[in-house]
Design a protein around this motif. Structure first.
Motif, PDB file in Angstrom:
ATOM      1  N   PRO A  52       0.841  -1.204   0.000  1.00  0.00           N
ATOM      2  CA  PRO A  52       0.000   0.000   0.000  1.00  0.00           C
ATOM      3  C   PRO A  52       0.874   1.251   0.000  1.00  0.00           C
ATOM      4  O   PRO A  52       1.873   1.308   0.731  1.00  0.00           O
ATOM      5  N   PHE A  53       0.505   2.226  -0.828  1.00  0.00           N
ATOM      6  CA  PHE A  53       1.215   3.497  -0.874  1.00  0.00           C
ATOM      7  C   PHE A  53       0.188   4.599  -1.015  1.00  0.00           C
ATOM      8  O   PHE A  53      -0.701   4.464  -1.845  1.00  0.00           O
ATOM      9  N   PRO A  54       0.253   5.688  -0.284  1.00  0.00           N
ATOM     10  CA  PRO A  54       1.224   6.129   0.714  1.00  0.00           C
ATOM     11  C   PRO A  54       1.454   5.086   1.831  1.00  0.00           C
ATOM     12  O   PRO A  54       0.557   4.290   2.130  1.00  0.00           O
ATOM     13  N   ILE A  55       2.624   5.164   2.421  1.00  0.00           N
ATOM     14  CA  ILE A  55       2.996   4.232   3.486  1.00  0.00           C
ATOM     15  C   ILE A  55       1.998   4.363   4.637  1.00  0.00           C
ATOM     16  O   ILE A  55       1.752   5.468   5.133  1.00  0.00           O
ATOM     17  N   ASN A  56       1.424   3.220   5.022  1.00  0.00           N
ATOM     18  CA  ASN A  56       0.538   3.203   6.190  1.00  0.00           C
ATOM     19  C   ASN A  56       0.949   2.026   7.080  1.00  0.00           C
ATOM     20  O   ASN A  56       1.983   1.391   6.848  1.00  0.00           O
ATOM     21  N   ARG A  57       0.129   1.731   8.069  1.00  0.00           N
ATOM     22  CA  ARG A  57       0.489   0.668   9.019  1.00  0.00           C
ATOM     23  C   ARG A  57       0.615  -0.678   8.322  1.00  0.00           C
ATOM     24  O   ARG A  57       1.498  -1.473   8.628  1.00  0.00           O
ATOM     25  N   ALA A  85       7.577  16.184  -2.094  1.00  0.00           N
ATOM     26  CA  ALA A  85       7.363  14.939  -1.339  1.00  0.00           C
ATOM     27  C   ALA A  85       6.262  15.122  -0.292  1.00  0.00           C
ATOM     28  O   ALA A  85       5.601  14.150   0.099  1.00  0.00           O
ATOM     29  N   ALA A  86       6.055  16.359   0.140  1.00  0.00           N
ATOM     30  CA  ALA A  86       5.020  16.612   1.151  1.00  0.00           C
ATOM     31  C   ALA A  86       3.619  16.380   0.601  1.00  0.00           C
ATOM     32  O   ALA A  86       2.642  16.364   1.353  1.00  0.00           O
ATOM     33  N   ARG A  87       3.500  16.183  -0.718  1.00  0.00           N
ATOM     34  CA  ARG A  87       2.196  15.799  -1.284  1.00  0.00           C
ATOM     35  C   ARG A  87       1.753  14.434  -0.770  1.00  0.00           C
ATOM     36  O   ARG A  87       0.561  14.113  -0.796  1.00  0.00           O
TER      37      ARG A  87
END
Ligand code: FAD
Ligand code: UDP
Length: 364
Positions: A95-100, A170-172
């Motif tokens: 999964p991306f964005p990185i989550n748990r 990257a802050a997006r």
């Protein structure tokens, strides 16, 4: 502003939004674009196999702005759609964005929310101040996740090191301790039910708007005594690159149709940070919900030359942009708006908001 004709260059979100806002208040508008179609980079069309594709790469609509949502809703119905993305690392999809779930799958862990927060706290490399895109990522998720998901993707996409790119790029991408695997969390997330091009057709269908395609600004800028000029193309081109070219990043799109393949990949977009010359593959049927026995995908290959798609947010480029902006501020009777003219990494909704605000200023 008087009610003689306004010339608008660019039939993308910026130009089309202003065109409609002016037309709605009784102003006559001539909208030109050098391309043979309206919609700018959001243009979509049926490919040779009858699948609705986005010629210039995947466009997913999302916004928190009720004003933007209401404006566009005048011209389209919507198909609810929440975009999901997987990132491929060492041949596996995460999964991306990185989550748990990304952490648990990648490192064989079983973290809960507090555990994920503690994990990030342990691995992050605190940076102060956070100036570059490298700072942003190291500061939040540390070096291993930076190298697995961000470093090479960013090098490919921009042809630059993350340390040279402003933090905003990257802050997006958020970092999550929960298991939300949506790419965006905006209040409104949907695709125009009959496509972007249809939405633009309806936006521009107004007795006060004349559209001329295949026409370059250079051919018409002196043609008439325009009431006002709105320019949404690259700002450096407007001023004949007098301070030198302002860098824009380009892409080559490789479209492919796969016959007798109902589905190519599990989600709308799969990112390839470390493998291949392309950054990502998007399968359009996920976005549009279209039923078809085959499927159509697009691969995006970043490149320096070609049509301008992205402003490149670095200190050096922003300094050069500011010099052009000073010329723009002094240019009487001309409004500069949009992603290329304002040299801002705008999403579609931000362009609409900027264009509505510009129209409001013009109308006093
Ligand atoms: P454009 O759409 O670029 O329109 C400018 C128009 O001006 C062009 O049609 C051009 O031909 C014309 N023009 C330029 N110069 C001249 C000239 N001299 N004479 C005549 N015409 C001229 N945003 C999102 O919100 N969600 C997404 O998922 C998303 N995905 C994207 C994916 C890719 C690959 C790209 C490149 C962008 C994506 N965007 C996305 C951003 C979105 O495309 C832009 O925010 C939006 O389209 C910009 O609208 P615009 O009107 O400012 O510019
Ligand atoms: N990014 C990354 N890895 C990814 C996705 C994004 O490093 O798998 C970085 C990269 O620098 C990219 C930026 O985050 O340019 C913004 O990504 P986004 O998906 O918002 O880019 P866009 O859709 O505008 O091309």
């Amino acid at each position: 502003m008087n009610k003689a004709t306004t010339l608008i260059t660019g039939a993308g979100f910026a130009g089309s939004t202003i065109a409609r806002a002016l037309a709605d208040t009784g102003h006559k508008v001539r909208l030109i674009d050098r391309r043979p179609h309206i919609g700018g980079n959001a243009f979509d069309e049926l490919d040779a196999h009858g699948v609705l594709v986005h010629r210039y790469g995947p466009h997913i609509f999302h916004t928190n702005s009720e004003k933007v949502w209401e404006f566009l809703s005048r011209f389209t119905e919507w198909r609810p759609y929440e975009h999901r993305v997987l990132g491929v690392v060492d041949g596996k999809h995460y999964p991306f964005p990185i989550n748990r779930d990304t952490l648990n799958l990648l490192y064989g862990l079983n973290l809960d929310e507090a555990g994920a927060a503690a994990f990030f706290e342990r691995v992050r490399e605190p940076r102060e101040p956070v100036r570059s895109s490298e700072d942003v990522v190291l500061n939040s998720v540390g070096r291993d996740l930076y190298e697995k998901f961000f470093l090479n993707y960013t090098r490919k996409q921009w042809g630059m090191e993350p340390a040279q790119l402003k933090a905003g790029v990257a802050a997006r991408i958020p970092v999550r301790t929960n298991t939300d695997d949506r790419y965006f969390t905006d209040t409104f997330q949907a695709m125009p039910l009959h496509g972007y091009t249809r939405m633009f057709e309806r936006m521009l269908d107004h007795p006060h708007i004349t559209v001329e395609l295949g026409v370059d600004f250079a051919d018409v800028r002196q043609r008439a005594n325009w009431a006002h000029v709105v320019y949404t193309g690259p700002i450096d081109a407007y001023f004949d690159h007098c301070y030198g070219p302002l860098p824009y990043r380009s892409l080559r799109f490789e479209h492919e149709h796969l016959a007798n393949t109902a589905q190519y990949q599990p989600v709308g977009t799969v990112n390839y940070p470390n493998d291949h010359a392309y950054t990502r593959i998007t399968e359009f049927k996920h976005l549009t919900g279209q039923q078809h026995t085959g499927t159509s995908i697009v691969r995006e290959y970043p490149q320096a030359q070609g049509d301008p798609y992205y402003p490149i947010p670095s200190d050096e480029n922003e300094a050069l942009f500011k010099r052009y902006q000073a010329l723009a501020d002094a240019e009487r009777g001309v409004t500069f708006v949009g992603r290329l003219a304002e040299y801002r990494y705008y999403n579609m909704d931000q362009v609409v908001a900027a264009a509505l605000a510009a129209a409001q200023r013009l109308l006093g």
